[in-house]
Design a protein around this motif. Structure first.
Motif, PDB file in Angstrom:
ATOM      1  N   LEU A 120       0.697  -1.198  -0.070  1.00 23.63           N
ATOM      2  CA  LEU A 120      -0.058   0.137  -0.017  1.00 23.63           C
ATOM      3  C   LEU A 120       0.664   1.390   0.043  1.00 23.63           C
ATOM      4  O   LEU A 120       0.301   2.486   0.364  1.00 23.63           O
ATOM      5  N   GLY A 121       2.186   1.237  -0.273  1.00 24.45           N
ATOM      6  CA  GLY A 121       3.131   2.099  -0.388  1.00 24.45           C
ATOM      7  C   GLY A 121       3.285   2.977   0.752  1.00 24.45           C
ATOM      8  O   GLY A 121       3.446   4.110   1.197  1.00 24.45           O
ATOM      9  N   GLY A 122       3.272   2.183   2.178  1.00 21.62           N
ATOM     10  CA  GLY A 122       3.516   2.807   3.442  1.00 21.62           C
ATOM     11  C   GLY A 122       2.232   3.365   4.067  1.00 21.62           C
ATOM     12  O   GLY A 122       2.305   3.897   5.131  1.00 21.62           O
ATOM     13  N   VAL A 123       1.152   3.325   3.419  1.00 20.30           N
ATOM     14  CA  VAL A 123      -0.074   4.274   4.026  1.00 20.30           C
ATOM     15  C   VAL A 123      -0.977   3.094   4.677  1.00 20.30           C
ATOM     16  O   VAL A 123      -1.307   1.728   4.335  1.00 20.30           O
ATOM     17  N   ASP A 127      -6.598   3.868   6.757  1.00 19.01           N
ATOM     18  CA  ASP A 127      -6.398   5.228   6.082  1.00 19.01           C
ATOM     19  C   ASP A 127      -7.368   4.956   4.744  1.00 19.01           C
ATOM     20  O   ASP A 127      -8.014   5.912   4.206  1.00 19.01           O
ATOM     21  N   ILE A 128      -6.714   4.082   3.837  1.00 15.84           N
ATOM     22  CA  ILE A 128      -7.439   3.799   2.631  1.00 15.84           C
ATOM     23  C   ILE A 128      -8.876   3.189   2.862  1.00 15.84           C
ATOM     24  O   ILE A 128      -9.804   3.690   2.030  1.00 15.84           O
ATOM     25  N   SER A 165      -8.472   0.397  17.971  1.00 18.64           N
ATOM     26  CA  SER A 165      -7.912   1.877  17.807  1.00 18.64           C
ATOM     27  C   SER A 165      -8.757   2.448  16.695  1.00 18.64           C
ATOM     28  O   SER A 165      -9.622   2.220  15.936  1.00 18.64           O
ATOM     29  N   GLY A 166      -8.603   3.980  16.761  1.00 16.02           N
ATOM     30  CA  GLY A 166      -9.172   5.014  16.012  1.00 16.02           C
ATOM     31  C   GLY A 166      -9.210   6.429  16.390  1.00 16.02           C
ATOM     32  O   GLY A 166      -8.423   6.691  17.475  1.00 16.02           O
ATOM     33  N   GLY A 196      -3.443   1.136  14.700  1.00 19.31           N
ATOM     34  CA  GLY A 196      -3.889   0.651  13.466  1.00 19.31           C
ATOM     35  C   GLY A 196      -2.585   0.000  12.924  1.00 19.31           C
ATOM     36  O   GLY A 196      -2.846  -1.301  12.397  1.00 19.31           O
ATOM     37  N   SER A 197      -1.702   0.684  12.916  1.00 19.65           N
ATOM     38  CA  SER A 197      -0.343  -0.037  12.158  1.00 19.65           C
ATOM     39  C   SER A 197       0.132  -1.206  13.356  1.00 19.65           C
ATOM     40  O   SER A 197       0.730  -2.285  12.668  1.00 19.65           O
ATOM     41  N   LEU A 198       0.059  -1.275  14.568  1.00 11.98           N
ATOM     42  CA  LEU A 198       0.461  -1.942  15.460  1.00 11.98           C
ATOM     43  C   LEU A 198      -0.025  -3.469  15.406  1.00 11.98           C
ATOM     44  O   LEU A 198       0.402  -4.669  15.387  1.00 11.98           O
ATOM     45  N   ALA A 199      -1.613  -3.159  15.195  1.00 13.90           N
ATOM     46  CA  ALA A 199      -2.355  -4.526  15.038  1.00 13.90           C
ATOM     47  C   ALA A 199      -2.561  -4.927  13.621  1.00 13.90           C
ATOM     48  O   ALA A 199      -3.242  -5.951  13.512  1.00 13.90           O
TER      49      ALA A 199
END
Length: 214
Positions: A120-123, A127-128, A165-166, A196-199
């Motif tokens: 996802l190009g680091g996104v 977020d997407i 998360s949120g 979000g990134s952690l999980a």
């Protein structure tokens, strides 16, 4: 408060089972129509109703339990979310078919598990995902555990830990309350950019971490 589940695979059906254990009603939908969910509804009982995707999406809180590659297509064109809560249960992975040579790809550390990460190009994926549900308050949950354990929030006298998360505090509070009522030990891991990134599967530090609080 009404609950909808879009996606009736292992994730959606096991969350429905967990909801039913504590008497929480839900409407579940898949792409093939309500009639194809008759056996699941019969198994789970009167707290679960089969509906169309639009009917499930009309609930106050909606869990999206779809494969990443299907999410945008299924969610596109649904009525406005108008501040309702959407739980993102997706992960940016592709599922590899049995016998596919991609399952032997030495450059993919997850090939043996039948999945491949989607770049996802680091996104962050949520977020997407938020772009698929404009106007919704998005909370990430139900994505970091093996889906087969989600139907058993209480295990060996303890509570299975579920991260969420949120960026919307009130939406997270409502989701956290549902998770706790289901029997999970709900842990808020912060904002979407952090938690979000952690999980997130497959590379998140908390992905597939199966804690039980005793």
């Amino acid at each position: 408060m009404t609950i909808g589940i879009i996606g009736a695979g292992a994730l959606g059906s096991n969350v429905a089972r967990a909801l039913a254990k504590v008497g929480l009603e839900a409407t579940i939908a898949n792409s093939r129509g309500p009639e194809t969910l008759a056996d699941l509804v019969k198994e789970i009982g009167p707290t679960l109703k089969a509906g169309t995707v639009a009917e499930a999406a009309a609930a106050d809180i909606v869990l999206v339990a779809l494969r990443w590659v299907d999410a945008e297509r299924v969610l596109k064109g649904l009525p406005a979310w108008n501040g309702r809560i959407v739980i993102d249960g997706t992960n940016p992975v592709a599922f590899l078919e049995e016998g596919s040579p991609k399952r032997d790809d030495p450059t993919n550390p997850f090939a043996a598990y039948g999945i491949a990460p989607i770049d996802l190009g680091g996104v962050p994926s949520t977020d997407i995902f938020a772009g698929f549900v404009p106007g919704a308050r998005v909370v990430k949950a139900f994505n970091h555990l093996d889906v087969n354990v989600l139907k058993e929030p209480v295990v060996n006298g303890g509570q299975r830990v579920l991260f969420y998360s949120g960026d919307d505090a009130s939406a997270k509070a409502e989701v956290g309350a549902i998770l706790e009522k289901m029997g999970f030990f709900a842990v808020d891991v912060g904002s979407q950019s952090v938690g979000g990134s952690l999980a997130q599967l497959p590379f998140g530090a908390l992905a597939m971490t199966n804690f039980v609080k005793v």
